[in-house]
Structures are given as structure tokens and as C-alpha cells.
Design a protein around this motif. Sequence first.
Motif, PDB file in Angstrom:
ATOM      1  N   PRO A 132       0.851  -1.195   0.000  1.00  0.00           N
ATOM      2  CA  PRO A 132       0.000   0.000   0.000  1.00  0.00           C
ATOM      3  C   PRO A 132       0.888   1.247   0.000  1.00  0.00           C
ATOM      4  N   GLY A 133       0.609   2.181  -0.880  1.00  0.00           N
ATOM      5  CA  GLY A 133       1.461   3.345  -1.037  1.00  0.00           C
ATOM      6  C   GLY A 133       2.618   3.131  -2.002  1.00  0.00           C
ATOM      7  N   GLY A 134       2.780   1.874  -2.451  1.00  0.00           N
ATOM      8  CA  GLY A 134       3.818   1.566  -3.435  1.00  0.00           C
ATOM      9  C   GLY A 134       3.384   1.983  -4.837  1.00  0.00           C
ATOM     10  N   CYS A 135       4.321   1.963  -5.760  1.00  0.00           N
ATOM     11  CA  CYS A 135       4.048   2.466  -7.114  1.00  0.00           C
ATOM     12  C   CYS A 135       4.360   1.432  -8.190  1.00  0.00           C
ATOM     13  N   VAL A 136       3.722   1.631  -9.337  1.00  0.00           N
ATOM     14  CA  VAL A 136       3.987   0.839 -10.535  1.00  0.00           C
ATOM     15  C   VAL A 136       4.340   1.803 -11.664  1.00  0.00           C
ATOM     16  N   VAL A 137       5.396   1.468 -12.412  1.00  0.00           N
ATOM     17  CA  VAL A 137       5.807   2.245 -13.584  1.00  0.00           C
ATOM     18  C   VAL A 137       5.951   1.280 -14.752  1.00  0.00           C
ATOM     19  N   ILE A 138       5.155   1.488 -15.788  1.00  0.00           N
ATOM     20  CA  ILE A 138       5.189   0.611 -16.967  1.00  0.00           C
ATOM     21  C   ILE A 138       5.365   1.492 -18.192  1.00  0.00           C
ATOM     22  N   SER A 139       6.481   1.342 -18.886  1.00  0.00           N
ATOM     23  CA  SER A 139       6.715   2.211 -20.041  1.00  0.00           C
ATOM     24  C   SER A 139       7.126   1.400 -21.267  1.00  0.00           C
ATOM     25  N   THR A 140       7.019   2.042 -22.407  1.00  0.00           N
ATOM     26  CA  THR A 140       7.546   1.475 -23.643  1.00  0.00           C
ATOM     27  C   THR A 140       7.950   2.602 -24.564  1.00  0.00           C
ATOM     28  N   TYR A 141       8.944   2.354 -25.411  1.00  0.00           N
ATOM     29  CA  TYR A 141       9.118   3.299 -26.492  1.00  0.00           C
ATOM     30  C   TYR A 141       8.229   2.853 -27.639  1.00  0.00           C
ATOM     31  N   LEU A 266       1.770   5.212 -15.005  1.00  0.00           N
ATOM     32  CA  LEU A 266       2.230   5.390 -13.629  1.00  0.00           C
ATOM     33  C   LEU A 266       1.044   5.213 -12.684  1.00  0.00           C
ATOM     34  N   GLY A 267       1.257   4.472 -11.607  1.00  0.00           N
ATOM     35  CA  GLY A 267       0.169   4.272 -10.651  1.00  0.00           C
ATOM     36  C   GLY A 267       0.679   4.132  -9.233  1.00  0.00           C
ATOM     37  N   CYS A 268      -0.159   4.525  -8.281  1.00  0.00           N
ATOM     38  CA  CYS A 268       0.179   4.426  -6.856  1.00  0.00           C
ATOM     39  C   CYS A 268      -0.933   3.660  -6.148  1.00  0.00           C
ATOM     40  N   LYS A 269      -0.562   2.634  -5.393  1.00  0.00           N
ATOM     41  CA  LYS A 269      -1.557   1.778  -4.734  1.00  0.00           C
ATOM     42  C   LYS A 269      -2.073   2.428  -3.444  1.00  0.00           C
TER      43      LYS A 269
END
Length: 269
Positions: A132-141, A266-269
Amino acid sequence: MATQMFEGRGHAAVYQKYRFAPCKELQQTILAYLQGKRADPAELVVDVGCGSGQGTRFLAEHFKKVVGTDISEAQIQEARKALSPPNVSYLVCPAEELPFEDASVDLLTSFTAAHWFDIKKFMREANRVVKPGGCVVISTYTVDMSLRYRNCSEKLTKVFRESWDLLLKYSHNRIKLVLEDYEEIFEALPFPDKKRITDIFDKIPMTVAGVVGYLESVSPYQAFMKNDPEAAKSLLQETEKRMLETMGASSRETPVEFWVRHVCVLGCK
């Protein structure tokens, strides 16, 4: 079901040599987002689908402990061969079955890999392991790329695009997620606090050899190679020849600027 495209040792070696790490603008976007969301620096960062570790090594500069995971043993072997800081380790495992405790991960990332995952299962797993309060970062070129060199940038980009468009005929249907700017991946992220940025542009210093090597590293080229090895090799040779002729250069080590557009979820739980 996840799609495995980068299994061969030869492909993994090309991937390690020619794929680029997250660049300046993308790095700044990610770090600024995390700074705004987290009071404390992340302790444990997991980089999923890490390939040969380009993104993992960037993360290691900023966080205490970073674990890169990939389903491909060959990719992980390449990542381990590369010079990495002591706070980096690597594991072979599927993106949908991460060997981490519930709510144990501060930051979960994936660079230019999530379109190969089983999205539904991966998101369920991300939700399980992120605190909880952690983040997810998913990217692509994206495929929105161009080349800059003196006064022939437009012609040079045309040469590159013609080769790239030919390769796209061999692309896997999962590439549609990239072509749609990761909209489906954004929608699937199970955190209400999330956003998608689609206009991050980076310029990457390359050489003509590096641009041709990048084409060799992409999954459509590998599919083309399996289908018609001679035609695939000929395409790379012809691309290099046309690039040098357009530039009025003789050396494949001639520097060019490679411009690419990134998408980042980008997301934050």
C-alpha cells in the motif's frame, strides 16, 4: 498467456549490445512522479521483463535494492554478464508468477516488456506484491522514431521508416498494445490513482551501426530471420548502405541522433 520472443542466446546478445536504457526525459518523468508520491525512498524495486538489464541498472542508481526478473534464461545470462552495481540481482521467472511476498515491493517497473505479458494475470500479481502506497511504472518506447543528421534528417528518417515498415509486417499481434500507446495496459492497472503520459520524447546518441543493430534486435526482425534469413540480412545491409549514402558518410560508426517517443503508465496503490 505470456508471449516469449527473446529466448535465443544470439538474440539476447544483440539485445544487450543495441537496446538502449531509459533515457533522460523518461528517467526524469519517472523520478519526479515517485518523488511526488513517496515520502521515503523505495527499499525494494522489482523490474519485470528486464531483458538484459538496461532499465534495471538505471534503477540501481536511485534505489537501495533492485531485482530484475525475466522469463528468458538467455536474457538473464546477458544481464548478469554486464557490469552492474552490487545492489542489483537477477531472477528467471514469469511476470505472472513473481517470487515475492504479498505487499513486499515498494516499486514495480517494466520497460518495453509489458505488452508480452498476460496482462490480466500480471496486474493481479502486481497488485499482490506491491505495498500500500507503493508504485507501478510501466513504459515502452513507441514506433514513433526519427533520425537527425545535419541537413538530411528527413531523408534519413524516410530510409529508416521504410525498413521499419517492412519489418512491421512480421510483428506479433501483441505489438498492437504499443501501437495503441498502452491504453489497454493503463485501463488494466487496478489502482485508482494512475495516469498515462504519451508524449515523452528522448534523443539518443547512436551511430549508423547502432541504428542497424537496433533493427536487428527487434522481435519483427527475428521473425523475418526465421522466415527468410537471406532477405532479412539483405535488408540490414541495404538499410546501412542507403543511410550512409543519404548522409554522404563512409563509416558505419558515424554518429546520428535517434529520436523516440515514450509512453509511460504510472500508478500508486
